[in-house]
Design a protein around this motif. Structure first.
Motif, PDB file in Angstrom:
ATOM      1  N   ILE A  61       0.834  -1.213   0.000  1.00  0.00           N
ATOM      2  CA  ILE A  61       0.000   0.000   0.000  1.00  0.00           C
ATOM      3  C   ILE A  61       0.859   1.250   0.000  1.00  0.00           C
ATOM      4  O   ILE A  61       0.494   2.273  -0.602  1.00  0.00           O
ATOM      5  CB  ILE A  61      -0.950  -0.029   1.216  1.00  0.00           C
ATOM      6  N   ASN A  62       2.025   1.187   0.627  1.00  0.00           N
ATOM      7  CA  ASN A  62       2.907   2.354   0.707  1.00  0.00           C
ATOM      8  C   ASN A  62       3.842   2.478  -0.486  1.00  0.00           C
ATOM      9  O   ASN A  62       4.625   3.433  -0.554  1.00  0.00           O
ATOM     10  CB  ASN A  62       3.738   2.293   1.994  1.00  0.00           C
ATOM     11  N   ASP A  64       4.360   3.494  -4.079  1.00  0.00           N
ATOM     12  CA  ASP A  64       3.660   4.321  -5.065  1.00  0.00           C
ATOM     13  C   ASP A  64       3.586   3.649  -6.429  1.00  0.00           C
ATOM     14  O   ASP A  64       2.590   3.803  -7.146  1.00  0.00           O
ATOM     15  CB  ASP A  64       4.345   5.686  -5.193  1.00  0.00           C
ATOM     16  N   VAL A  67       0.856   0.901  -6.251  1.00  0.00           N
ATOM     17  CA  VAL A  67      -0.476   1.514  -6.189  1.00  0.00           C
ATOM     18  C   VAL A  67      -0.844   2.121  -7.539  1.00  0.00           C
ATOM     19  O   VAL A  67      -1.986   1.985  -8.007  1.00  0.00           O
ATOM     20  CB  VAL A  67      -0.510   2.592  -5.086  1.00  0.00           C
ATOM     21  N   SER A  68       0.121   2.774  -8.194  1.00  0.00           N
ATOM     22  CA  SER A  68      -0.150   3.382  -9.500  1.00  0.00           C
ATOM     23  C   SER A  68      -0.530   2.325 -10.541  1.00  0.00           C
ATOM     24  O   SER A  68      -1.457   2.529 -11.337  1.00  0.00           O
ATOM     25  CB  SER A  68       1.066   4.169  -9.974  1.00  0.00           C
ATOM     26  N   VAL A  71      -4.088   1.059  -9.753  1.00  0.00           N
ATOM     27  CA  VAL A  71      -5.080   2.073 -10.133  1.00  0.00           C
ATOM     28  C   VAL A  71      -5.236   2.107 -11.652  1.00  0.00           C
ATOM     29  O   VAL A  71      -6.359   2.196 -12.172  1.00  0.00           O
ATOM     30  CB  VAL A  71      -4.668   3.457  -9.594  1.00  0.00           C
ATOM     31  N   TRP A 233      -1.189  -3.548 -13.780  1.00  0.00           N
ATOM     32  CA  TRP A 233      -0.708  -4.475 -12.770  1.00  0.00           C
ATOM     33  C   TRP A 233      -0.135  -5.763 -13.352  1.00  0.00           C
ATOM     34  O   TRP A 233       0.944  -6.207 -12.915  1.00  0.00           O
ATOM     35  CB  TRP A 233      -1.836  -4.771 -11.783  1.00  0.00           C
ATOM     36  N   MET A 252      -1.013  -7.712  -2.979  1.00  0.00           N
ATOM     37  CA  MET A 252      -1.893  -6.892  -3.808  1.00  0.00           C
ATOM     38  C   MET A 252      -2.695  -7.750  -4.788  1.00  0.00           C
ATOM     39  O   MET A 252      -3.837  -7.430  -5.114  1.00  0.00           O
ATOM     40  CB  MET A 252      -1.069  -5.853  -4.571  1.00  0.00           C
TER      41      MET A 252
END
Length: 287
Positions: A61-62, A64, A67-68, A71, A233, A252
């Motif tokens: 989660i931390n 970037d 997460v990018s 998303v 992803w 993830m």
């Protein structure tokens, strides 16, 4: 009255088929279970289990970059589902209403079927120069956006899936309802909105979910059309495997797996509320 022993009445063939079905499910889901278990690995490398914990989830989660990429995949999947559902619904309704042997219906079915069997490597090689020609040489700037490229390329494949699912849903529909509405003065739009669309809704929802999940899983085509800053992803995982698969990837991936199951459960709930039994739900999902 004593209960009947239905198991005793089963033939050896029935028992063998049930055992075989259980083994197939074990074969399919054990690797997923292993990844879920190792997502709680506190070690630095996925295969080296160093204690049970949530470190991988917190680290993922931390991160970037991770997460990018997630998303980007979710945005592309939602956009693909929207585009595929709109055009696939129109195509499915058109094919369901087409006269038997209509040349355009046969041609459309052949083209859609061809998109399903064409290898993704061929699609990727075709899309890449097309995007460059149209987006760069012709100056159509929206096609230079990485997210737009992902949505367009993914929707090409998913559109055929939605079309066939919607057509299968409407195949047994009684057209007398629409004819009666027309006799009562309903416009074509009102007939479509009030009769056809509600009947096709379970198939449309199932097609949207299939488009969403297929887009999330697309690796080969995405690797060709992606641009810096829009790495989905699956492509990130494929790149990470070359170095070392870290627990963050499993964590993830587990989160996305749970989200997919939740979406599948929601669609199944809606189809169940629409009056379908288990067999009809499976037929709708499988077109």
């Amino acid at each position: 009255m004593p209960k009947k022993n239905t198991f005793a009445r089963r033939t050896p063939t029935d028992i063998a088929l049930h055992v075989w079905g259980i083994l197939v499910f074990i074969y399919l889901f054990v690797p997923i279970a292993v990844i879920i278990a190792y997502s709680f690995n506190n070690g630095k490398v996925l295969a080296n289990f160093r204690g049970f914990g949530l470190h991988a989830y917190i680290s993922g989660i931390n991160n970037d970059i991770i997460v990018s990429s997630i998303v980007t995949s979710l945005q592309a999947a939602v956009g693909t589902a929207i585009v595929s559902t709109i055009f696939g619904t129109l195509g499915g309704v058109a094919l369901a209403r087409a006269r038997r042997g209509a040349w355009w219906a046969l041609g459309l079915t052949a083209i859609l079927g061809l998109t399903l069997v064409t290898p993704e490597i061929v699609d990727g090689i075709s899309f890449l120069p097309w995007f460059v020609t149209v987006g760069v040489d012709w100056g159509i700037t929206p096609l230079n956006n990485g997210l737009v490229r992902l949505i367009i390329s993914h929707a090409m494949f998913s559109m055929a899936i939605v079309t066939f699912i919607v057509r299968a849903r409407l195949a047994g529909m009684d057209t007398q309802l629409e004819d009666a509405a027309a006799d009562l003065g309903a416009t074509p739009w009102n007939r479509f909105k009030d009769i056809t669309l509600p009947i096709a809704a379970p198939g449309i929802l199932a097609g949207a979910l299939m488009s969403f999940t297929v887009s999330l899983d697309n690796t080969i085509l995405s690797s060709f059309v992606q641009q810096p800053g829009y790495t989905p992803w699956p492509v990130y995982i494929f790149s990470a495997v070359r170095v070392a698969l870290r627990p963050e990837v499993a964590a993830m991936s587990t989160v996305m797996f749970v989200l997919t199951l939740a979406a599948l459960g929601f669609v199944g709930f809606v189809l169940r509320k629409a009056g379908g039994n288990a067999t009809e739900i499976i037929k709708t999902m499988a077109a």
